[in-house]
Design an enzyme around this catalytic site. Structure first.
Site, mmCIF file in Angstrom:
data_model
loop_
_atom_site.group_PDB
_atom_site.id
_atom_site.type_symbol
_atom_site.label_atom_id
_atom_site.label_comp_id
_atom_site.label_asym_id
_atom_site.label_seq_id
_atom_site.Cartn_x
_atom_site.Cartn_y
_atom_site.Cartn_z
ATOM 1 N N ARG A 23 9.884 -74.173 -98.013
ATOM 2 C CA ARG A 23 10.318 -75.262 -97.122
ATOM 3 C C ARG A 23 11.544 -74.862 -96.313
ATOM 4 N NH1 ARG A 23 7.435 -77.209 -101.325
ATOM 5 N NH2 ARG A 23 6.496 -79.287 -101.230
ATOM 6 N N SER A 59 9.063 -73.585 -104.286
ATOM 7 C CA SER A 59 8.756 -74.707 -103.384
ATOM 8 C C SER A 59 9.835 -74.841 -102.313
ATOM 9 C CB SER A 59 8.698 -76.012 -104.177
ATOM 10 O OG SER A 59 7.602 -76.005 -105.042
ATOM 11 N N GLY A 79 -0.994 -71.337 -102.183
ATOM 12 C CA GLY A 79 -1.496 -72.628 -101.708
ATOM 13 C C GLY A 79 -0.421 -73.392 -100.954
ATOM 14 N N SER A 104 -0.203 -85.063 -104.870
ATOM 15 C CA SER A 104 0.010 -83.683 -104.422
ATOM 16 C C SER A 104 1.160 -83.605 -103.429
ATOM 17 C CB SER A 104 -1.264 -83.137 -103.769
ATOM 18 O OG SER A 104 -0.960 -81.962 -103.041
ATOM 19 N N LYS A 126 -5.858 -75.033 -109.419
ATOM 20 C CA LYS A 126 -4.634 -74.252 -109.188
ATOM 21 C C LYS A 126 -5.014 -72.794 -108.910
ATOM 22 C CE LYS A 126 -1.736 -77.569 -109.490
ATOM 23 N NZ LYS A 126 -1.034 -77.994 -108.273
ATOM 24 N N ASP A 140 3.113 -77.481 -112.939
ATOM 25 C CA ASP A 140 2.998 -76.019 -113.065
ATOM 26 C C ASP A 140 3.381 -75.514 -114.452
ATOM 27 O OD1 ASP A 140 2.133 -75.785 -110.451
ATOM 28 O OD2 ASP A 140 4.162 -75.554 -109.656
HETATM 29 C C1 S3P Z 1 3.900 -77.422 -104.839
HETATM 30 C C2 S3P Z 1 3.168 -78.494 -105.275
HETATM 31 C C3 S3P Z 1 2.251 -78.433 -106.421
HETATM 32 C C4 S3P Z 1 2.508 -77.214 -107.293
HETATM 33 C C5 S3P Z 1 2.689 -75.973 -106.485
HETATM 34 C C6 S3P Z 1 3.865 -76.114 -105.539
HETATM 35 C C7 S3P Z 1 4.761 -77.575 -103.665
HETATM 36 O O1 S3P Z 1 0.929 -78.359 -105.940
HETATM 37 O O2 S3P Z 1 1.458 -77.043 -108.212
HETATM 38 O O3 S3P Z 1 2.914 -74.848 -107.319
HETATM 39 O O4 S3P Z 1 5.617 -76.699 -103.428
HETATM 40 O O5 S3P Z 1 4.598 -78.569 -102.956
HETATM 41 P P1 S3P Z 1 0.066 -79.676 -105.572
HETATM 42 O O6 S3P Z 1 0.685 -80.341 -104.421
HETATM 43 O O7 S3P Z 1 -1.301 -79.146 -105.247
HETATM 44 O O8 S3P Z 1 0.088 -80.506 -106.825
#
Ligand code: S3P
Length: 445
Positions: free
Chosen positions: A27, A23, A95, A168, A348, A321
């Site tokens: 970023r 994550s 995602g 989220s 997911k 996760d």
């Molecule tokens: C993430 C947020 C989560 C997580 C993903 C990483 C992120 O997803 O499951 O692996 O880096 O913001 P969601 O925002 O869909 O819950």
């Protein structure tokens, strides 16, 4: 397809580093791109997901280089400074990459085309399309608001106040990142707090972000748009989600004593560890420190037996996760572990709730699957194993069941370990280096 088999491990010993947080890596690249000057990032996760974000940024005109020491350098173009992409942006399995970059693109006045692999093309984008449309962007997508999708960025972006309808961090971050190139203040209200890496890193880069708590435990986040962001050095902590696999392996394999170095301990990410402690694991957190605006520590784990617990749905955002690996802990625990509030697992990298239940059954564990809950009947230590688990393009399903095999009577196979590279490059070698017995299984498809 890359089938793998995991057989009973030797006791896990040693001290290992944890791969960079996925994550935070995404970023760091995105904010480095929006800064003026050169952002230097140490410890970036060099997995496929993050490489896809870097590749997309390059197509948008951002220069990114790397060296043998795993230091990445991003020459930022400043807020609003992307160039119109002359190619499709392909986010692979990620995602996070797709949704966060869509946020930035929503307030750049040109059209971008986004796609991803089979798994990502199935995942819902409506959750970001709705708020970003109110900010002035337009979207053309496949039915069901799924990728491939065109983002037509707003020429005159409008700041919004948006209350998250689902917990989220990706949606929150998409709106905040869109707000960077909107005038005045963009507000996101989250009734249930989710991982706050975007807010922390924005602040670390000098952006004005205010966070207030609501009386019922939610958060109100205000971001002042159109800042000038100055490049900074970022050090990415180890990923607590990746560390969860070796940590649980050390709990389950008798005689283990393993130390995981430098993992992030952001309280909005550590629900798995809190749950594991409730189940009876002894976790020794050492050398707490701070890196790049995030708390970090080393974790020493020794083998211990586990008891079943009921995990409240309110904890889900802090361990969203980690359910695949928590399910393995539950399978080894004494009693029936109940996991609640799992609705988000359905969208997911796979339908993770179904994939967990199927995988457990394939490995001889009794499980009841509800619409958004699982009840897992633990074996009190003696895991059966012997099955072949369908990973459904989901890296965490693959790693969870390879961990299962490390502590089971019969080996466990996974049909495809290829996706592990998205989040934990070198997982097999790293685990084998501390005692695991993971090898290729059967013929490569
Ligand atoms: C993430 C947020 C989560 C997580 C993903 C990483 C992120 O997803 O499951 O692996 O880096 O913001 P969601 O925002 O869909 O819950």
């Amino acid at each position: 397809m890359r089938p793998l088999q995991s057989a009973a491990a030797d006791p896990l010993h040693g001290t290992i580093p944890v791969p960079g947080d996925k994550s935070i890596s995404h970023r760091a690249l995105l904010l480095g791109a929006m800064a003026i000057g050169e952002t230097e990032i140490a410890g970036l996760l060099e997995g496929d997901d993050v490489r896809r974000t870097a590749a997309a940024l390059r197509i948008l005109g951002v220069e990114i280089t790397t060296d043998d020491e795993n230091v990445w350098r991003v020459s930022g173009v400043g807020v609003g400074g992307f160039a119109e992409p002359d190619d499709v942006l392909d986010f692979g399995n990620s995602g996070t990459g797709a949704r966060l970059l869509a946020g930035l693109l929503a307030t750049h006045p040109f059209t971008s085309f986004l796609t991803g692999d089979v798994s990502l093309r199935r995942r819902p984008m409506g959750r970001i399309v709705r708020p970003l449309t109110s900010m002035g962007a337009r979207f053309i997508s496949r039915s069901g608001l799924r990728l491939p999708m065109a983002v037509i960025g707003a020429a005159t972006p409008v700041p919004i106040a948006y209350t998250l309808p689902v917990a989220s961090a990706q949606v929150k971050s998409a709106v905040l990142l869109a707000g960077l190139n909107a005038p005045a203040t963009t507000r996101v209200v989250e009734p249930t707090p989710t991982r706050d890496h975007t807010e922390r890193l924005l602040r670390y880069f000098g952006v004005s972000v205010r966070v207030d708590e609501t009386p019922d435990g939610g958060r109100i986040i205000d971001l002042d748009g159109q800042p000038e962001i100055t490049a900074r050095k970022v050090s990415v902590p180890g990923d607590p989600s990746s560390a969860a696999f070796p940590a649980l392996a050390a709990v389950l394999v008798p005689g283990s004593d393993l130390t995981l170095r430098g993992l992030g301990t952001n309280p909005l990410r550590t629900g798995f560890y809190a749950t594991l402690e409730e189940m009876g694991a002894v976790l020794d957190w050492q050398n707490p420190r701070e890196e790049g605006g995030e708390p970090v520590a080393d974790l020493r784990v020794k083998a211990s037996s586990l008891v079943a617990v009921e995990v409240p749905g309110s904890r889900a955002p802090a361990m969203i996760d980690e359910y695949p690996i928590l399910a393995v802990a539950a399978a080894a625990a004494k009693g029936t572990t109940v996991l609640n509030g799992l609705g988000e697992l359905r969208v997911k990298e796979s339908d993770r709730l179904a994939a967990i239940a199927d995988g457990l059954r394939a490995c001889g564990i009794e499980v009841e699957e509800g619409q958004d809950r699982l009840a897992i009947h633990g074996t009190a230590g003696r895991l059966p194993g012997g099955g072949c688990v369908r990973t459904q393009m989901d890296h965490r399903i693959a790693m969870a069941f390879l961990t299962f095999g490390m502590a089971s009577e019969r080996p466990v196979q996974v049909d495809d370990g290829g996706m592990i590279e998205t989040s934990f490059p070198g997982f097999v070698d790293r685990m084998n280096g501390i005692g695991a017995q993971i090898a290729g299984a059967g013929k490569k498809a």
